[in-house]
Motif scaffolding. Structure first.
Motif, short mmCIF file in Angstrom:
data_model
loop_
_atom_site.label_atom_id
_atom_site.label_comp_id
_atom_site.label_asym_id
_atom_site.label_seq_id
_atom_site.Cartn_x
_atom_site.Cartn_y
_atom_site.Cartn_z
N HIS A 1 0.81 -1.22 0.00
CA HIS A 1 0.00 0.00 0.00
C HIS A 1 0.84 1.28 0.00
CE1 HIS A 1 -3.16 2.83 0.96
NE2 HIS A 1 -2.46 3.22 2.01
N LEU A 2 1.79 1.37 0.91
CA LEU A 2 2.59 2.59 1.00
C LEU A 2 3.43 2.82 -0.26
CD1 LEU A 2 3.72 2.50 4.73
CD2 LEU A 2 1.95 3.91 3.68
N GLU B 1 1.05 4.03 -2.92
CA GLU B 1 0.73 5.44 -2.66
C GLU B 1 1.87 6.35 -3.13
OE1 GLU B 1 -1.89 7.19 -1.22
OE2 GLU B 1 -3.08 5.37 -1.21
N LYS C 1 -6.45 -1.09 -8.87
CA LYS C 1 -7.07 0.16 -8.43
C LYS C 1 -8.19 -0.14 -7.43
CE LYS C 1 -9.26 4.39 -10.01
NZ LYS C 1 -9.69 5.17 -11.18
N HIS D 1 -6.72 -1.39 -4.10
CA HIS D 1 -5.99 -0.32 -3.44
C HIS D 1 -6.94 0.71 -2.83
CE1 HIS D 1 -3.61 3.51 -3.41
NE2 HIS D 1 -2.90 2.74 -2.63
N THR D 2 -7.94 1.14 -3.59
CA THR D 2 -8.88 2.12 -3.06
C THR D 2 -9.71 1.54 -1.92
OG1 THR D 2 -10.45 1.62 -4.84
CG2 THR D 2 -9.04 3.54 -5.13
N TYR E 1 -8.66 -0.72 0.22
CA TYR E 1 -7.78 -0.77 1.38
C TYR E 1 -7.57 0.63 1.95
CZ TYR E 1 -3.90 -2.03 4.41
OH TYR E 1 -3.09 -2.23 5.51
N ARG E 2 -7.44 1.62 1.08
CA ARG E 2 -7.27 3.01 1.51
C ARG E 2 -8.49 3.45 2.31
NH1 ARG E 2 -6.80 7.11 -3.14
NH2 ARG E 2 -4.73 6.26 -3.39
N ARG E 3 -9.69 3.15 1.81
CA ARG E 3 -10.92 3.52 2.52
C ARG E 3 -11.00 2.81 3.88
NH1 ARG E 3 -14.23 2.97 -2.82
NH2 ARG E 3 -13.95 5.06 -3.66
N GLN E 4 -10.58 1.56 3.90
CA GLN E 4 -10.59 0.79 5.15
C GLN E 4 -9.67 1.46 6.18
OE1 GLN E 4 -9.31 -3.27 4.71
NE2 GLN E 4 -9.13 -3.58 6.90
N LEU E 5 -8.48 1.87 5.74
CA LEU E 5 -7.56 2.55 6.65
C LEU E 5 -8.13 3.87 7.14
CD1 LEU E 5 -4.08 1.97 4.97
CD2 LEU E 5 -4.99 0.86 7.00
N GLU E 6 -8.73 4.64 6.23
CA GLU E 6 -9.31 5.92 6.61
C GLU E 6 -10.46 5.73 7.59
OE1 GLU E 6 -10.36 7.61 2.84
OE2 GLU E 6 -8.30 8.25 2.42
#
Length: 138
Positions: free
Chosen positions: A38-39, A42, A71, A74-75, A77-82
């Motif tokens: 992920h990082l 990003e 995509k 990744h999106t 996972y990003r939403r999950q982190l947020e």
């Protein structure tokens, strides 16, 4: 069908299939891979790379993934982190104190006069107070 009936091209394809890495076919592997990277993903996106470029790079390593899948994962996972960050900041179990603004205390001011006995400026007594604190501790 017997392997002796294979043409040279079919044998080469069969060999490639046999050499396919099994972990890429495990359920959830691609999602885990995207989460681990992920990082780096990003950072690459911040540098201007596109998901197509990233998917090609991953595919060159032997893991087949389309740009659309990359995509999506990744999106997600990003939403999950947020969401996790938002949930943690709203919880009462937070180890950080609540963000309450602390009123600023105003330092006493002293008028300084120049040689003509006119007030030149009004300055806080920061240096004097710091010196007093320094010497009072000794």
């Amino acid at each position: 069908m017997n392997e002796t009936d294979f043409s040279p091209l079919e044998k080469a394809i069969a060999k490639k299939i046999d050499q396919t890495k099994s972990k890429a076919t495990q359920p959830g592997y691609l999602r885990q891979l995207v989460a681990k990277l992920h990082l780096r993903i990003e950072a690459a996106l911040a540098r201007g790379c596109e998901y197509d470029d990233l998917a090609k790079s991953i595919a060159e390593s032997g893991v087949k993934i389309s740009a659309a899948t990359l995509k999506q994962y990744h999106t997600e996972y990003r939403r999950q982190l947020e969401k996790e960050v938002g949930d943690n900041s709203d919880s009462s179990d937070s180890t950080l104190p609540p963000a309450v603004p602390v009123p600023a205390t105003r330092k006493p001011e002293v008028a300084i006069k120049d040689a003509n006995t006119q007030p030149a400026a009004v300055l806080p007594k920061i240096k004097q107070e710091a010196a007093e604190r320094l010497f009072s501790n000794k």
